[in-house]
Scaffold this motif. Structure first.
Motif, PDB file in Angstrom:
ATOM      1  N   ILE A 372       0.860  -1.189   0.000  1.00  0.00           N
ATOM      2  CA  ILE A 372       0.000   0.000   0.000  1.00  0.00           C
ATOM      3  C   ILE A 372       0.901   1.245   0.000  1.00  0.00           C
ATOM      4  N   PRO A 373       1.415   1.660  -1.146  1.00  0.00           N
ATOM      5  CA  PRO A 373       2.261   2.859  -1.145  1.00  0.00           C
ATOM      6  C   PRO A 373       1.448   4.115  -0.821  1.00  0.00           C
ATOM      7  N   LEU A 374       2.098   5.090  -0.190  1.00  0.00           N
ATOM      8  CA  LEU A 374       1.391   6.323   0.192  1.00  0.00           C
ATOM      9  C   LEU A 374       1.067   7.210  -1.007  1.00  0.00           C
ATOM     10  N   THR A 375       1.544   6.839  -2.181  1.00  0.00           N
ATOM     11  CA  THR A 375       1.145   7.578  -3.388  1.00  0.00           C
ATOM     12  C   THR A 375      -0.278   7.213  -3.808  1.00  0.00           C
ATOM     13  N   PHE A 376      -0.876   6.194  -3.148  1.00  0.00           N
ATOM     14  CA  PHE A 376      -2.282   5.859  -3.427  1.00  0.00           C
ATOM     15  C   PHE A 376      -3.174   6.758  -2.575  1.00  0.00           C
ATOM     16  N   SER A 377      -4.211   7.319  -3.196  1.00  0.00           N
ATOM     17  CA  SER A 377      -5.186   8.108  -2.445  1.00  0.00           C
ATOM     18  C   SER A 377      -6.161   7.153  -1.754  1.00  0.00           C
ATOM     19  N   GLU A 378      -7.010   7.697  -0.904  1.00  0.00           N
ATOM     20  CA  GLU A 378      -8.026   6.856  -0.257  1.00  0.00           C
ATOM     21  C   GLU A 378      -8.991   6.288  -1.298  1.00  0.00           C
ATOM     22  N   GLN A 379      -9.337   7.088  -2.313  1.00  0.00           N
ATOM     23  CA  GLN A 379     -10.216   6.574  -3.385  1.00  0.00           C
ATOM     24  C   GLN A 379      -9.533   5.436  -4.132  1.00  0.00           C
ATOM     25  N   ASP A 380      -8.237   5.579  -4.369  1.00  0.00           N
ATOM     26  CA  ASP A 380      -7.482   4.502  -5.028  1.00  0.00           C
ATOM     27  C   ASP A 380      -7.633   3.202  -4.226  1.00  0.00           C
ATOM     28  N   CYS A 381      -7.520   3.334  -2.914  1.00  0.00           N
ATOM     29  CA  CYS A 381      -7.551   2.135  -2.070  1.00  0.00           C
ATOM     30  C   CYS A 381      -8.910   1.457  -2.136  1.00  0.00           C
ATOM     31  N   THR A 382      -9.969   2.251  -2.135  1.00  0.00           N
ATOM     32  CA  THR A 382     -11.312   1.667  -2.252  1.00  0.00           C
ATOM     33  C   THR A 382     -11.460   0.965  -3.607  1.00  0.00           C
ATOM     34  N   LEU A 383     -11.004   1.621  -4.660  1.00  0.00           N
ATOM     35  CA  LEU A 383     -11.100   1.030  -6.002  1.00  0.00           C
ATOM     36  C   LEU A 383     -10.341  -0.305  -6.069  1.00  0.00           C
ATOM     37  N   ILE A 384      -9.138  -0.314  -5.551  1.00  0.00           N
ATOM     38  CA  ILE A 384      -8.313  -1.538  -5.563  1.00  0.00           C
ATOM     39  C   ILE A 384      -9.059  -2.676  -4.854  1.00  0.00           C
ATOM     40  N   ALA A 385      -9.592  -2.365  -3.681  1.00  0.00           N
ATOM     41  CA  ALA A 385     -10.279  -3.403  -2.906  1.00  0.00           C
ATOM     42  C   ALA A 385     -11.524  -3.877  -3.644  1.00  0.00           C
ATOM     43  N   GLU A 386     -12.230  -2.959  -4.306  1.00  0.00           N
ATOM     44  CA  GLU A 386     -13.424  -3.366  -5.076  1.00  0.00           C
ATOM     45  C   GLU A 386     -13.045  -4.312  -6.207  1.00  0.00           C
ATOM     46  N   ILE A 387     -11.918  -4.027  -6.841  1.00  0.00           N
ATOM     47  CA  ILE A 387     -11.462  -4.917  -7.931  1.00  0.00           C
ATOM     48  C   ILE A 387     -11.167  -6.312  -7.374  1.00  0.00           C
ATOM     49  N   ILE A 388     -10.495  -6.374  -6.236  1.00  0.00           N
ATOM     50  CA  ILE A 388     -10.175  -7.683  -5.641  1.00  0.00           C
ATOM     51  C   ILE A 388     -11.475  -8.442  -5.320  1.00  0.00           C
ATOM     52  N   VAL A 389     -12.431  -7.732  -4.736  1.00  0.00           N
ATOM     53  CA  VAL A 389     -13.705  -8.369  -4.374  1.00  0.00           C
ATOM     54  C   VAL A 389     -14.412  -8.898  -5.626  1.00  0.00           C
ATOM     55  N   GLU A 390     -14.438  -8.107  -6.688  1.00  0.00           N
ATOM     56  CA  GLU A 390     -15.093  -8.540  -7.937  1.00  0.00           C
ATOM     57  C   GLU A 390     -14.407  -9.773  -8.511  1.00  0.00           C
ATOM     58  N   VAL A 391     -13.076  -9.729  -8.555  1.00  0.00           N
ATOM     59  CA  VAL A 391     -12.328 -10.855  -9.141  1.00  0.00           C
ATOM     60  C   VAL A 391     -12.534 -12.121  -8.300  1.00  0.00           C
ATOM     61  N   ALA A 392     -12.460 -11.981  -6.983  1.00  0.00           N
ATOM     62  CA  ALA A 392     -12.625 -13.161  -6.117  1.00  0.00           C
ATOM     63  C   ALA A 392     -14.017 -13.751  -6.291  1.00  0.00           C
ATOM     64  N   ALA A 393     -15.029 -12.893  -6.379  1.00  0.00           N
ATOM     65  CA  ALA A 393     -16.411 -13.377  -6.555  1.00  0.00           C
ATOM     66  C   ALA A 393     -16.554 -14.093  -7.894  1.00  0.00           C
ATOM     67  N   GLU A 394     -15.955 -13.517  -8.920  1.00  0.00           N
ATOM     68  CA  GLU A 394     -16.000 -14.095 -10.272  1.00  0.00           C
ATOM     69  C   GLU A 394     -15.362 -15.494 -10.282  1.00  0.00           C
ATOM     70  N   VAL A 395     -14.185 -15.593  -9.697  1.00  0.00           N
ATOM     71  CA  VAL A 395     -13.473 -16.879  -9.688  1.00  0.00           C
ATOM     72  C   VAL A 395     -14.255 -17.901  -8.854  1.00  0.00           C
ATOM     73  N   ALA A 396     -14.814 -17.460  -7.737  1.00  0.00           N
ATOM     74  CA  ALA A 396     -15.591 -18.379  -6.895  1.00  0.00           C
ATOM     75  C   ALA A 396     -16.812 -18.893  -7.662  1.00  0.00           C
ATOM     76  N   GLU A 397     -17.457 -18.006  -8.372  1.00  0.00           N
ATOM     77  CA  GLU A 397     -18.687 -18.367  -9.091  1.00  0.00           C
ATOM     78  C   GLU A 397     -18.412 -19.357 -10.225  1.00  0.00           C
ATOM     79  N   GLU A 398     -17.331 -19.103 -10.965  1.00  0.00           N
ATOM     80  CA  GLU A 398     -16.982 -19.973 -12.093  1.00  0.00           C
ATOM     81  C   GLU A 398     -16.702 -21.405 -11.630  1.00  0.00           C
ATOM     82  N   SER A 399     -16.290 -21.528 -10.392  1.00  0.00           N
ATOM     83  CA  SER A 399     -15.906 -22.848  -9.905  1.00  0.00           C
ATOM     84  C   SER A 399     -17.082 -23.626  -9.334  1.00  0.00           C
ATOM     85  N   GLN A 400     -18.251 -22.987  -9.296  1.00  0.00           N
ATOM     86  CA  GLN A 400     -19.437 -23.704  -8.827  1.00  0.00           C
ATOM     87  C   GLN A 400     -19.708 -24.884  -9.776  1.00  0.00           C
ATOM     88  N   PRO A 401     -20.055 -26.046  -9.243  1.00  0.00           N
ATOM     89  CA  PRO A 401     -20.311 -27.195 -10.109  1.00  0.00           C
ATOM     90  C   PRO A 401     -21.571 -26.996 -10.982  1.00  0.00           C
TER      91      PRO A 401
END
Ligand SMILES: *Cc1c(COP(=O)(O)O)cnc(C)c1O
Length: 401
Positions: A372-401
């Motif tokens: 988490i470099p300090l060159t990231f703004s607070e908005q940057d941090c929220t965006l990054i976390a949202e991307i991780i959440v979306e990707v994790a949800a996507e990967v979890a869903e694809e793996s459903q039988p």
């Protein structure tokens, strides 16, 4: 689709005051720490006094890197070739490297579910190995239960060296990280909490250990010019017995670091604001697990770790790849192939008698890390976390039988 575009390796610029002081040092031509006028304190001397004061310890030695400080700490503590040194299996390569450099043999201790050293395994390995030294890495800023660590050190007579590369500015129950052990080591390398490119500190309250560390660091017989040091008598006994392992700090880097020590606490607060935003957003994701941090721990959130405990190797790899495609750089500590700054313990193949640590492998197999470099703004941090959440949800869903 959300994409993040900033660099995960871009740091803030050096404070203007540090730049001005560095220019002054260059104009003077006196870059070497011992190149002083009578009674003058060099930038390096002042830096040592200021960091000792920040930590509330009697002695501080500035040196060429954090890894060098770790090596010298062991030498100054009297580690001999073949001695065993307990250390975290979950750490970065300079830690076992420093143990190897001092001629000692690492005894790797498991990681626990909270990403700290496993205290039960530490206890049983301290007992079984007969080791007299513990190199405790506060890896990625996670402080283990320091009260229990101290009790274990007491019980087994362990000399404690704290690796505070990720805990500069952190504390446990109001007591600064680095003031528990016999010696503490810090790094001023670009990706740590203060930045001089390369650099490190060793702090201790033991006069003899400090005297040896100063001599090891390349003081020649100029040790009397140290101000954050024991009196000259302490050196009388050791001056003939302590080899010079040249690794001094210079005045240019010290000049850059001094204003950063002054700013350290406010910088740590800025890291924690960013950490909390990312943590909050990740908490919305069912697949993500972030161990709760103890009340006693005041950490510095310059990086974040989380696990995806339900994910297998392929799914973890998919998360890392897809996050990377969207500009979010995650590191996976479970990878069998060492990459970038991460390496799993079993890739340090120079260690003799490599243990099998299935528990560590299991925990690392789903453990991800993000800077988490300090060159990231607070908005940057929220965006990054949202991307991780979306990707994790996507990967979890694809793996459903
Ligand atoms: C960076 C680091 C070190 C060593 O610091 P350098 O200044 O790069 O030599 C030691 N331990 C850990 C955990 C680190 O991350």
């Amino acid at each position: 689709m959300k994409v993040f575009e900033k660099s995960f390796t871009q740091q803030e610029s050096i404070p203007e005051q540090g730049i001005a002081a560095a220019i002054e040092v260059m104009r003077s031509g006196r870059l070497h720490r011992y190149n002083t006028l009578p009674d003058e304190k060099s930038e390096t001397d002042l830096l040592e006094l200021e960091f000792a004061d920040y930590q509330g310890v009697p002695y501080c030695l500035a040196c060429s890197s954090g890894g060098y400080a770790l090596h010298v700490a062991m030498r100054a503590a009297g580690v001999q070739a073949g001695d065993k040194v307990l250390c975290n299996a979950f750490t970065l390569a300079p830690v076992p490297g420093a143990i190897h450099n001092s001629g000692a043999v690492p005894v790797l201790v498991d990681v626990a579910d909270d990403y700290c050293i496993d205290l039960d395994d530490l206890e049983s390995k301290a007992d079984a190995s007969g080791a007299k030294y513990l190199m405790l890495s506060h890896m990625r800023g996670h402080l283990a239960d320091m009260d229990r660590i101290m009790a274990i050190c007491e019980r087994f007579g362990l000399f404690l060296i704290e690796d505070c590369a990720h805990t500069m500015g952190a504390s446990w129950n109001g007591r600064k990280s680095g003031t528990f052990g016999d010696v503490a080591c810090f790094s001023a390398q670009t990706y740590k909490h203060i930045n001089s490119g390369e650099g490190g500190f060793l702090t201790t309250r033991h006069p003899e250990v400090m005297a040896r560390a100063i001599m090891h660091s390349g003081s020649y017989m100029l040790f009397e010019r140290h101000f954050s040091a024991p009196p000259p008598e302490t050196f009388e006994q050791i001056r003939y017995q302590t080899p010079n392992y040249s690794g001094r700090m210079d005045n240019l880097r010290a000049a850059i670091l001094r204003p950063q020590i002054a700013d350290l606490d406010s910088q740590c607060e800025r890291w924690n604001q960013r950490y909390r935003l990312i943590e909050q957003t990740l908490a919305d994701c069912a697949s993500v697990s972030i161990p709760a941090r103890p009340e006693a721990e005041h950490f510095v959130g310059s990086s974040i770790q989380f696990s995806l405990p339900q994910f297998n190797v392929e799914q973890i790899q998919a998360v890392v790849e897809r996050c990377a495609e969207r500009g979010v750089v995650l590191k996976w500590f479970g990878d069998a192939v060492p990459r970038d700054y991460t390496s799993r313990y079993d890739s340090w193949r120079y260690i003799q008698e490599m243990p099998q640590l299935p528990k560590t492998e299991q925990i690392l197999s789903t453990l991800l890390d993000m800077r988490i470099p300090l060159t990231f703004s607070e908005q940057d941090c929220t965006l990054i976390a949202e991307i991780i959440v979306e990707v994790a949800a996507e990967v979890a869903e694809e793996s459903q039988p």
